[in-house]
Design a protein around this motif. Structure first.
Motif, mmCIF file in Angstrom:
data_model
loop_
_atom_site.group_PDB
_atom_site.id
_atom_site.type_symbol
_atom_site.label_atom_id
_atom_site.label_comp_id
_atom_site.label_asym_id
_atom_site.label_seq_id
_atom_site.Cartn_x
_atom_site.Cartn_y
_atom_site.Cartn_z
ATOM 1 N N GLN A 189 0.872 -1.317 -0.080
ATOM 2 C CA GLN A 189 0.065 0.154 0.000
ATOM 3 C C GLN A 189 0.633 1.278 0.109
ATOM 4 N N GLU A 190 2.080 1.221 0.688
ATOM 5 C CA GLU A 190 2.914 2.443 0.763
ATOM 6 C C GLU A 190 3.373 2.624 -0.675
ATOM 7 N N ALA A 191 3.764 1.805 -1.417
ATOM 8 C CA ALA A 191 4.305 2.153 -2.838
ATOM 9 C C ALA A 191 3.145 2.444 -3.795
ATOM 10 N N LYS A 192 1.801 2.349 -3.588
ATOM 11 C CA LYS A 192 0.744 2.684 -4.444
ATOM 12 C C LYS A 192 0.493 4.016 -3.947
ATOM 13 N N GLU A 193 0.554 4.534 -2.705
ATOM 14 C CA GLU A 193 0.327 6.064 -2.389
ATOM 15 C C GLU A 193 1.378 6.630 -2.555
ATOM 16 N N ASN A 208 14.232 9.137 12.358
ATOM 17 C CA ASN A 208 15.633 8.525 12.439
ATOM 18 C C ASN A 208 15.640 7.303 11.773
ATOM 19 N N LEU A 209 14.901 6.257 11.873
ATOM 20 C CA LEU A 209 14.860 4.797 11.060
ATOM 21 C C LEU A 209 14.846 5.135 9.812
ATOM 22 N N LEU A 210 13.897 5.770 9.266
ATOM 23 C CA LEU A 210 13.844 6.143 7.687
ATOM 24 C C LEU A 210 15.010 6.551 7.246
ATOM 25 N N LEU A 211 15.842 7.634 7.774
ATOM 26 C CA LEU A 211 17.021 8.026 7.150
ATOM 27 C C LEU A 211 17.956 6.942 7.475
ATOM 28 N N ASP A 212 18.187 6.575 8.700
ATOM 29 C CA ASP A 212 19.209 5.419 9.131
ATOM 30 C C ASP A 212 19.401 4.301 7.761
ATOM 31 N N ALA A 217 9.096 8.403 2.466
ATOM 32 C CA ALA A 217 10.177 7.796 1.852
ATOM 33 C C ALA A 217 11.162 8.812 1.715
ATOM 34 N N ALA A 218 12.395 7.958 1.415
ATOM 35 C CA ALA A 218 13.719 8.944 1.109
ATOM 36 C C ALA A 218 14.691 8.408 0.216
ATOM 37 N N VAL A 219 15.234 9.038 -0.484
ATOM 38 C CA VAL A 219 16.203 8.425 -1.471
ATOM 39 C C VAL A 219 17.604 9.387 -1.073
ATOM 40 N N ASN A 220 18.638 8.358 -0.956
ATOM 41 C CA ASN A 220 19.982 8.653 -0.877
ATOM 42 C C ASN A 220 20.494 9.724 -1.905
ATOM 43 N N GLY A 221 20.657 10.825 -1.717
ATOM 44 C CA GLY A 221 21.204 11.606 -2.812
ATOM 45 C C GLY A 221 22.437 11.406 -3.623
ATOM 46 N N GLN A 222 23.072 10.440 -2.739
ATOM 47 C CA GLN A 222 24.560 10.127 -3.460
ATOM 48 C C GLN A 222 24.635 8.796 -4.073
ATOM 49 N N THR A 223 24.016 7.816 -3.371
ATOM 50 C CA THR A 223 23.953 6.261 -3.921
ATOM 51 C C THR A 223 22.573 5.831 -4.464
ATOM 52 N N GLY A 224 21.646 6.640 -4.113
ATOM 53 C CA GLY A 224 20.267 6.121 -4.855
ATOM 54 C C GLY A 224 19.532 5.006 -3.794
ATOM 55 N N LYS A 225 19.892 4.769 -2.807
ATOM 56 C CA LYS A 225 19.322 3.806 -1.979
ATOM 57 C C LYS A 225 18.012 4.323 -1.524
ATOM 58 N N VAL A 226 16.711 3.583 -1.537
ATOM 59 C CA VAL A 226 15.572 4.029 -1.250
ATOM 60 C C VAL A 226 15.182 3.276 -0.134
ATOM 61 N N SER A 227 14.460 4.179 1.023
ATOM 62 C CA SER A 227 13.973 3.517 2.189
ATOM 63 C C SER A 227 12.457 4.291 2.434
ATOM 64 N N VAL A 228 11.510 3.412 2.747
ATOM 65 C CA VAL A 228 10.062 3.701 2.653
ATOM 66 C C VAL A 228 9.469 3.068 3.920
ATOM 67 N N ARG A 229 8.777 3.969 4.898
ATOM 68 C CA ARG A 229 8.323 3.730 6.230
ATOM 69 C C ARG A 229 7.095 3.068 5.912
ATOM 70 N N LYS A 287 5.102 -3.393 21.030
ATOM 71 C CA LYS A 287 5.349 -2.567 19.788
ATOM 72 C C LYS A 287 6.455 -2.119 19.566
ATOM 73 N N LYS A 288 6.642 -2.624 18.112
ATOM 74 C CA LYS A 288 8.001 -2.298 17.450
ATOM 75 C C LYS A 288 8.124 -0.887 16.905
ATOM 76 N N PRO A 289 9.366 -0.629 16.391
ATOM 77 C CA PRO A 289 9.225 0.688 15.742
ATOM 78 C C PRO A 289 8.712 -0.056 14.234
ATOM 79 N N ARG A 290 8.188 1.248 13.451
ATOM 80 C CA ARG A 290 7.536 0.917 12.323
ATOM 81 C C ARG A 290 8.542 0.260 11.149
ATOM 82 N N LYS A 291 8.158 -0.748 10.536
ATOM 83 C CA LYS A 291 8.928 -1.444 9.766
ATOM 84 C C LYS A 291 9.525 -0.459 8.379
ATOM 85 N N ILE A 292 10.871 -0.490 8.014
ATOM 86 C CA ILE A 292 11.112 0.357 6.784
ATOM 87 C C ILE A 292 11.583 -0.564 6.009
#
Length: 558
Positions: free
Chosen positions: A148-152, A206-210, A296-308, A379-384
């Motif tokens: 669902q995250e990808a769709k939105e 923090n988890l998204l950026l990490d 969502a975040a995209v590493n501006g140097q390597t292009g790695k994607v992270s989505v919460r 409760k765990k931190p939201r999955k990334i």
């Protein structure tokens, strides 16, 4: 001609980034940190740089860089915008148009930018354009279309914005202690953090950026306001006390897996002293999108994607009483199977299994009840979610995906103990093959002791012994195996490791801890076990059962 660099064990590698190098005071060459010596050491002239001197070098660099930034600011007209929603402060070129906050979408209030002290002195420039980051994010969404995250995010991918985010780069020596949660013994270690990024933004995830890290520090450069053209710079919004606390927590968490691996268990607590770390404020390039709960975040140097993930996740735990019952059932079933293999009658198996089942339940419930578990769901931190492919590189002007993956630099810590009157660096071994084999062999010897003694009596004539007659001893010793492991065995292993002293040449020598007990102490302890109640009662019962089991195994019933 330069002399060859001397090989040294247990040191961090020399940084390929000159900006981060500690320089030798004698010859100016880069110096590495020698964990054993507690100093930075030159590979060429063998000169040393103390930790305090290294910190002074960093302070000198920061003063010089501030002057350069002031000169750069005079050539660029900068403005500042403050978000009316999340409070984020953004610095940008006055020619850039900002309509809304990149982090929450609220309105921005502009003002003149004057405070240069809020801008870090280092930066890793953007290597990926906004259009390329958009395409990378869309590609990830298409590959994960079932989420669902990808769709939105795909619907709102045009809202992606590039921004330099404020971080603190920490690097340098650390020290601390580690201990197993259920153990008693603490282990001390020295180590080295070879570059850890600490986010200085209060409200960003923090988890998204990490998850979109690491970055390639070889591209680290001194900051210049020319890098801001076409991008924004977010100002750090946590105070020095909050930053100190975050550095301590994140360095501890990032170093924990390395210590867990060396102590051969995840059930540990660790402490780390970060007082000697060298710190550099810097900016990292990030493309960011935030639409309600979707981030969502995209590493501006390597292009790695992270989505919460938009949904919370939980650890589901078995209640302690259910763990005890299941363990008791498994142990009872194992013994019933063993009796079946030895040819015991079905009615004997049924009756003994019932008795043993009750016995095991009592023992295991007592064993597991020490873990005071009050909740069944944590409760765990939201999955990334992250992209798993390699980093993006530019070849012939085009952005291409590489198979190469960046890894976080990790320097293994070295444990130390005070042995033979001095500090000795050591390597610890817990569940080594020899140790596990020895425990298994000793366990089998105890379980089959009546049969082994009977074999000696019968001169190893297997056909003349009555193995079924040792069932009483089996029923006594087999249950004690898991009980010993649950209550004593694991703690004993982690509190009494095999210790190897690491010599200066890298060779390891086994060190055996000798007990202060004398022969008389050991004899006195044995006499107490045999003659002083209540231990004496249990000892005599065991000896009588062993004697009878051995006799009937060797000679059978008359």
């Amino acid at each position: 001609m330069k002399p060859k660099a001397k090989k040294n064990i247990n040191t961090n590698k020399i940084s390929k980034t000159k900006i981060l190098d500690i320089r030798c005071n004698s010859c100016g060459a880069p110096a590495y940190y020698d964990i054993k010596k507690g100093k930075y050491k030159c590979r060429y002239c063998e000169g040393t740089v103390g930790i305090k001197d290294a910190i002074k070098q960093h302070k000198g660099f920061r003063s010089i860089q501030k002057e350069k930034m002031k000169a750069s600011l005079e050539l660029h007209k900068m403005q500042k915008a403050e978000c009316t929603g999340c409070g984020a402060e953004i610095v940008f070129d006055e020619n850039d148009v900002l309509a809304s906050c990149a982090f929450c979408g609220r309105a921005l209030v502009r003002s003149k930018y004057v405070n240069i002290d809020t801008i870090p002195e280092l930066v890793i420039p953007f290597s990926i354009t906004k259009d390329e980051a958009h395409d990378i994010l869309v590609d990830w969404c298409n590959k994960n279309h079932g989420k669902q995250e990808a769709k939105e995010i795909l619907k709102n991918s045009d809202n992606i914005n590039g921004c330099y985010l404020p971080y603190e780069l920490v690097k340098g020596p650390v020290s601390g202690t580690a201990w197993r949660i259920e153990g008693c013994r603490k282990y001390c270690y020295d180590g080295f953090i070879d570059g850890e990024f600490i986010n200085r933004s209060k409200k960003l995830d923090n988890l998204l950026l990490d998850a979109m890290e690491p970055y390639n520090l070889e591209e680290l450069v001194e900051f210049d306001f020319a890098y801001v053209a076409g991008h924004q710079v977010k100002i750090g919004d946590i105070n020095s006390e909050q930053l100190e606390d975050r550095i301590s927590k994140e360095v501890t968490e990032s170093y924990k897996p390395t210590v867990q691996k060396m102590l051969e268990t995840k059930a540990i607590n660790i402490t780390i002293s970060t007082d000697s770390l060298l710190r550099r404020p810097l900016l990292l390039p990030v493309y960011y999108i935030s639409i309600g709960n979707y981030m969502a975040a995209v590493n501006g140097q390597t292009g790695k994607v992270s989505v919460r993930s938009i949904k919370d996740s939980y650890h589901y735990l078995l209640p302690w009483w259910l763990k005890g019952i299941l363990t008791a059932g498994l142990a009872t079933g194992t013994i019933a199977l063993a009796m079946k293999l030895f040819g015991a009658a079905d009615d004997v198996i049924s009756s003994l299994s019932g008795c043993l089942g009750i016995f095991f339940c009592i023992v295991m419930l007592v064993a597991f009840s020490e873990k005071k578990q009050k909740v069944l769901k944590i409760k765990k931190p939201r999955k990334i979610y992250t992209s798993k492919e390699g980093m993006y590189v530019r070849q012939d002007g085009k952005l291409k995906k590489s198979k190469k993956k960046l890894k976080r630099p990790v320097t293994k810590p070295i444990f130390f103990m005070y042995l033979t009157g001095k500090k000795q660096y050591t390597e610890l071994k817990f569940t080594s093959f020899c140790r596990v084999l020895r425990a298994v062999v000793l366990g089998l010897l105890v379980i089959f002791l009546p049969a082994i003694i009977a074999l000696f009596i019968k001169k190893f004539d297997f056909s003349s012994i009555y193995i079924k007659n040792a069932i009483t001893w089996f029923c006594l010793t087999v249950p004690l195996g898991p009980v010993y492991y649950v209550k004593i065995g694991r703690i004993d292993i982690y509190d009494n490791p095999w210790i190897y002293i690491i010599n200066d040449d890298g060779k390891k020598t086994r060190y055996k801890e000798y007990s202060d007990r004398t022969v008389w102490d050991i004899m006195l302890m044995i006499l107490k076990i045999i003659f002083v109640p209540p231990a004496a009662i249990l000892s005599w019962v065991l000896l009588i059962i062993l004697f009878l089991s051995t006799y009937f195994t060797a000679f059978g019933f008359d």
